[in-house]
Scaffold this motif. Sequence first.
Motif, short mmCIF file in Angstrom:
data_model
loop_
_atom_site.label_atom_id
_atom_site.label_comp_id
_atom_site.label_asym_id
_atom_site.label_seq_id
_atom_site.Cartn_x
_atom_site.Cartn_y
_atom_site.Cartn_z
N LYS A 45 0.83 -1.20 0.00
CA LYS A 45 0.00 0.00 0.00
C LYS A 45 0.87 1.25 0.00
O LYS A 45 0.52 2.25 -0.65
N ARG A 46 1.96 1.20 0.73
CA ARG A 46 2.87 2.34 0.75
C ARG A 46 3.48 2.56 -0.64
O ARG A 46 3.64 3.70 -1.08
N ARG A 47 3.81 1.46 -1.30
CA ARG A 47 4.38 1.58 -2.65
C ARG A 47 3.39 2.21 -3.63
O ARG A 47 3.76 3.05 -4.45
N PHE A 48 2.10 1.83 -3.50
CA PHE A 48 1.10 2.35 -4.42
C PHE A 48 0.49 3.67 -3.94
O PHE A 48 -0.34 4.26 -4.64
N GLY A 49 0.88 4.11 -2.74
CA GLY A 49 0.42 5.40 -2.24
C GLY A 49 -1.03 5.42 -1.82
O GLY A 49 -1.73 6.44 -2.02
N VAL A 50 -1.52 4.32 -1.22
CA VAL A 50 -2.91 4.27 -0.76
C VAL A 50 -2.94 3.94 0.73
O VAL A 50 -2.03 3.29 1.25
N LYS A 51 -3.99 4.37 1.41
CA LYS A 51 -4.12 4.11 2.84
C LYS A 51 -4.76 2.75 3.08
O LYS A 51 -4.35 2.00 3.97
N ASP A 52 -5.81 2.44 2.32
CA ASP A 52 -6.51 1.17 2.44
C ASP A 52 -6.61 0.52 1.06
O ASP A 52 -6.56 1.22 0.03
N ALA A 53 -6.79 -0.80 1.05
CA ALA A 53 -6.96 -1.51 -0.22
C ALA A 53 -8.30 -1.21 -0.86
O ALA A 53 -8.50 -1.46 -2.05
N GLY A 54 -9.23 -0.69 -0.09
CA GLY A 54 -10.56 -0.36 -0.59
C GLY A 54 -11.45 0.02 0.57
O GLY A 54 -10.98 0.30 1.68
N ASN A 55 -12.75 0.02 0.34
CA ASN A 55 -13.72 0.32 1.40
C ASN A 55 -14.84 -0.71 1.41
O ASN A 55 -15.98 -0.40 1.74
N THR A 56 -14.48 -1.94 1.06
CA THR A 56 -15.48 -3.01 0.97
C THR A 56 -16.10 -3.32 2.32
O THR A 56 -17.31 -3.56 2.43
N ILE A 57 -15.27 -3.31 3.38
CA ILE A 57 -15.74 -3.70 4.72
C ILE A 57 -15.63 -2.50 5.65
O ILE A 57 -14.52 -2.04 5.93
N PRO A 58 -16.75 -1.99 6.17
CA PRO A 58 -16.69 -0.85 7.09
C PRO A 58 -15.83 -1.15 8.32
O PRO A 58 -15.96 -2.20 8.94
#
Length: 273
Positions: free
Chosen positions: A226-239
């Motif tokens: 995730k750090r490599r791709f610059g995202v905090k979460d992989a998605g928001n599928t599960i609250p």
Amino acid sequence: MAVKGRDIALRAASAAVLAPAAVAATWIGGVWFLALITAAGVVLAFEWAAMSAPHARRLIGGAVSLGVVAAVVSAYFGVMSVAFVMLVFGAAAAGLYARSRGQQALDAAYGVLYLGWPSVLLIWLRDVDATVGLHWTVLVFAVAWSADILAYLAGSTFGGPKLWPRFSPNKTWSGFVGGILAGAVAGAVMTAWFDMGRLTVFWGGVLGLAAALATMAGDLWESGLKRRFGVKDAGNTIPGHGGLLDRVDGLMFAVVVVAVGRLIVLMVERGAS
């Protein structure tokens, strides 16, 4: 503290909805377990595409999911050699397709292997023996979930020095210790409770410890991705959990360790017969 309380409550609510469905499909096995793993593989593939190829997430997600599903279905029909060939072929095909669309070929190919390998092993673990296979699959979930939950609770409660701040600034050594101890206990308890073949309670605890270490490693590995791709979460599928990949990243590594343990036990049993 109130924020953490709400976060824990949201996580618990999500688990209360999703866990029974996963447990039911695992318990029943057969086509229901295949449907569970297939659906999870598709969701994970599109989450991977959203991280690694955000401008072509649908195209790359479709290519990665096809590679994963083909391998999973092959494993379900008991043709493990074909399943592994399909993983390699699917990875190569996804990579070539990604490159033809101006995306990173290695990211797409790695996505098939990263997601497909544990999916295939889960199918093998569940179906290698109808009853004992169920017990081994439950062991995977119990160890991974126990390690994940206790690591979160211990880290939130005790805090302390960071485990690997470069890749995961929220992980602590207290959470790491709590997680591996929980995994060892879960492995021993599951072995004492269920029929695990020639796996003793002591070795069940050792296997649980190893699988918990793999769970922690999988969590850190995904944090690095995730750090490599610059995202905090992989998605928001599960609250409360982010994406499905955020929930099963450790499980994906733990199943490899448990599958190796199962294979060793099978070899010992066959040697003794």
